[in-house]
Design a protein around this motif. Structure first.
Motif, PDB file in Angstrom:
ATOM      1  N   VAL A 194      -3.963   5.660  -7.162  1.00 30.83           N
ATOM      2  CA  VAL A 194      -3.453   5.849  -5.973  1.00 30.83           C
ATOM      3  C   VAL A 194      -2.719   5.688  -6.349  1.00 30.83           C
ATOM      4  O   VAL A 194      -1.225   5.081  -7.188  1.00 30.83           O
ATOM      5  N   GLU A 195      -1.570   6.755  -5.392  1.00 30.66           N
ATOM      6  CA  GLU A 195       0.530   6.794  -5.689  1.00 30.66           C
ATOM      7  C   GLU A 195       0.701   6.501  -4.978  1.00 30.66           C
ATOM      8  O   GLU A 195       0.271   6.194  -3.820  1.00 30.66           O
ATOM      9  N   GLY A 196       2.218   6.013  -5.001  1.00 29.23           N
ATOM     10  CA  GLY A 196       3.065   5.842  -4.048  1.00 29.23           C
ATOM     11  C   GLY A 196       2.969   3.529  -4.604  1.00 29.23           C
ATOM     12  O   GLY A 196       2.342   3.456  -5.090  1.00 29.23           O
ATOM     13  N   ASP A 197       3.654   3.172  -3.439  1.00 30.46           N
ATOM     14  CA  ASP A 197       3.495   1.848  -3.419  1.00 30.46           C
ATOM     15  C   ASP A 197       2.268   1.508  -3.128  1.00 30.46           C
ATOM     16  O   ASP A 197       1.788   1.948  -1.893  1.00 30.46           O
ATOM     17  N   LEU A 198       2.644   0.094  -3.539  1.00 29.20           N
ATOM     18  CA  LEU A 198       0.884   0.029  -2.507  1.00 29.20           C
ATOM     19  C   LEU A 198       0.322  -1.190  -1.557  1.00 29.20           C
ATOM     20  O   LEU A 198       2.839  -2.316  -0.877  1.00 29.20           O
ATOM     21  N   PRO A 199      -0.043  -0.899  -0.611  1.00 24.10           N
ATOM     22  CA  PRO A 199      -0.034  -2.087   0.616  1.00 24.10           C
ATOM     23  C   PRO A 199       0.379  -3.287   0.265  1.00 24.10           C
ATOM     24  O   PRO A 199      -1.463  -3.456   0.964  1.00 24.10           O
ATOM     25  N   LEU A 200       1.210  -4.451  -0.202  1.00 26.46           N
ATOM     26  CA  LEU A 200       1.187  -5.436  -0.402  1.00 26.46           C
ATOM     27  C   LEU A 200       0.737  -6.221   0.723  1.00 26.46           C
ATOM     28  O   LEU A 200       0.447  -7.729   0.745  1.00 26.46           O
ATOM     29  N   THR A 201       1.304  -6.095   2.372  1.00 24.78           N
ATOM     30  CA  THR A 201       1.448  -6.766   3.440  1.00 24.78           C
ATOM     31  C   THR A 201       0.525  -6.285   4.682  1.00 24.78           C
ATOM     32  O   THR A 201       0.827  -6.832   5.568  1.00 24.78           O
ATOM     33  N   ASP A 202      -0.695  -5.503   3.662  1.00 27.49           N
ATOM     34  CA  ASP A 202      -0.723  -4.590   4.945  1.00 27.49           C
ATOM     35  C   ASP A 202      -2.521  -3.601   5.121  1.00 27.49           C
ATOM     36  O   ASP A 202      -2.416  -3.262   4.210  1.00 27.49           O
ATOM     37  N   PRO A 203      -3.122  -4.921   5.545  1.00 31.66           N
ATOM     38  CA  PRO A 203      -4.313  -4.478   5.159  1.00 31.66           C
ATOM     39  C   PRO A 203      -5.245  -3.306   6.115  1.00 31.66           C
ATOM     40  O   PRO A 203      -6.278  -3.329   5.488  1.00 31.66           O
ATOM     41  N   ASP A 204      -4.577  -2.631   6.654  1.00 35.90           N
ATOM     42  CA  ASP A 204      -5.312  -1.669   7.427  1.00 35.90           C
ATOM     43  C   ASP A 204      -4.193  -0.399   6.779  1.00 35.90           C
ATOM     44  O   ASP A 204      -5.067   0.543   7.729  1.00 35.90           O
TER      45      ASP A 204
END
Length: 344
Positions: A39-49
């Motif tokens: 994927v591109e960009g920042d990973l959702p480190l605290t967002d399971p949604d």
């Protein structure tokens, strides 16, 4: 007198020694593959949604009760979990979900046990034993703990469980800090030796709900030093389901850490603890090894792609495995020849 029984025993011992030395498993699970989507960009480190998780294919991983060594788990309450993984060329994240009717996130009382989930990665080629590795086959474990997550959200202590208790002050600590008192708040660290030594279990505050560990067989589980705890995480329970995120840089300079190179295939195993069922330590539900593959992640600007040094052809796992089976075949033929000429 050397007879056929003695010969069979010698051949079995030689075969076992060779398989153990070269870490070749007699059998391994080949059924499941987990692909880390690029994927591109920042990973959702605290967002399971986050919608980014939808770019990864979810894999249902079956679990079974750990009944190889004590303490056994007689019956597994958690039969499976679902895993996804994404990476952006510099970081990797895993989203693990499983059904759990109860939220067990406190260890303040001695009768309580926490919910937990762990990922396990081999530190060498091949697949060591899926429960904690084996001697000569160490594994790196990432252990998420529901009580550590709860402490990060709001520190728990005796007064949160027993709201009517009264303590005038914590001895030798800043009274204003109370249960949040750290080492610097104590006039004499001899009264808090575990905290002063950097023991993660004694820390009043956790930087991450995940503990980074290493193991090489049952009874060898060891936490990495506090300065080497480099795995981040986030977990949330809602409507009878835990959703937990693990994240870390792909590369690590620590010798006890797994290092990921996009394009290479790895192995990962899972374990889950159900606190409501009294599960702790070896009482857990575990998976077999799952293949972990990486797609081609976009490279950040100015960052060169990591290229794993190519091994000589005679050092590859496939060649070593074929060689060992060839040696075993020769031993079998020679043994059969000698066997036919020995007395019973």
């Amino acid at each position: 007198m050397f007879n056929r029984s003695h010969l069979l025993l010698v051949l079995v011992l030689i075969a076992a020694a060779l398989l153990t030395f070269y870490k070749i498993p007699i059998a391994s699970s080949q059924g499941l593959t987990l692909v880390s989507a690029a994927v591109e960009g920042d990973l959702p480190l605290t967002d399971p949604d986050s919608a980014l998780w939808n770019q990864a294919t979810a894999v249902d991983v079956p679990l079974s009760a750990q009944n190889v060594t004590k303490p056994f788990l007689l019956e597994s309450k958690i039969k499976s979990l679902t895993a996804r993984t994404i990476q952006n060329g510099s970081q990797i994240a895993f989203l693990v979900t499983w059904a759990d009717d109860t939220q067990n996130d406190s260890l303040v009382r001695v009768q309580d046990f926490r919910d937990s989930v762990a990922l396990q990665f081999p530190l060498a080629e091949g697949q060591p034993f899926f429960c904690m590795g084996q001697q000569g086959g160490n594994v790196n474990l990432w252990l998420w703990k529901a009580d550590w997550q709860a402490d990060i959200n709001a520190r728990q202590d005796m007064d949160t469980q027993y709201s009517n208790m009264y303590v005038d002050q914590y001895p030798f600590a800043d009274p204003a800090k109370g249960i949040q008192a750290g080492v610097a708040d104590y006039t004499d660290p001899n009264y808090v030796p575990a905290m002063a030594s950097g023991n993660l279990f004694a820390s009043p505050l956790h930087a991450s709900p995940i503990e980074d560990l290493i193991a090489g067989g049952f009874g060898s589980l060891t936490a990495q030093a506090a300065d080497n705890q480099n795995v981040q995480g986030f977990g949330a329970w809602e409507a009878g389901k835990w959703r937990v995120i693990f994240s870390r840089d792909l590369a690590s300079s620590e010798t006890d850490d797994v290092t990921f190179v996009p394009g290479k295939t790895y192995s990962v195993a899972f374990a889950v603890w159900d606190g409501a069922n009294g599960e702790r330590n070896g009482q857990k539900s575990t998976s077999q090894w799952v293949n972990l593959q990486f797609g081609s992640a976009p490279q950040p600007v100015g960052v060169k792609e990591q290229v794993e040094p190519q091994k000589p052809w005679w050092q590859t796992t496939q060649v070593i495995t074929l060689f060992m089976f060839g040696v075993l075949a020769v031993l079998f033929i020679v043994g059969a020849f000698i066997y036919s000429r020995l007395p019973e």
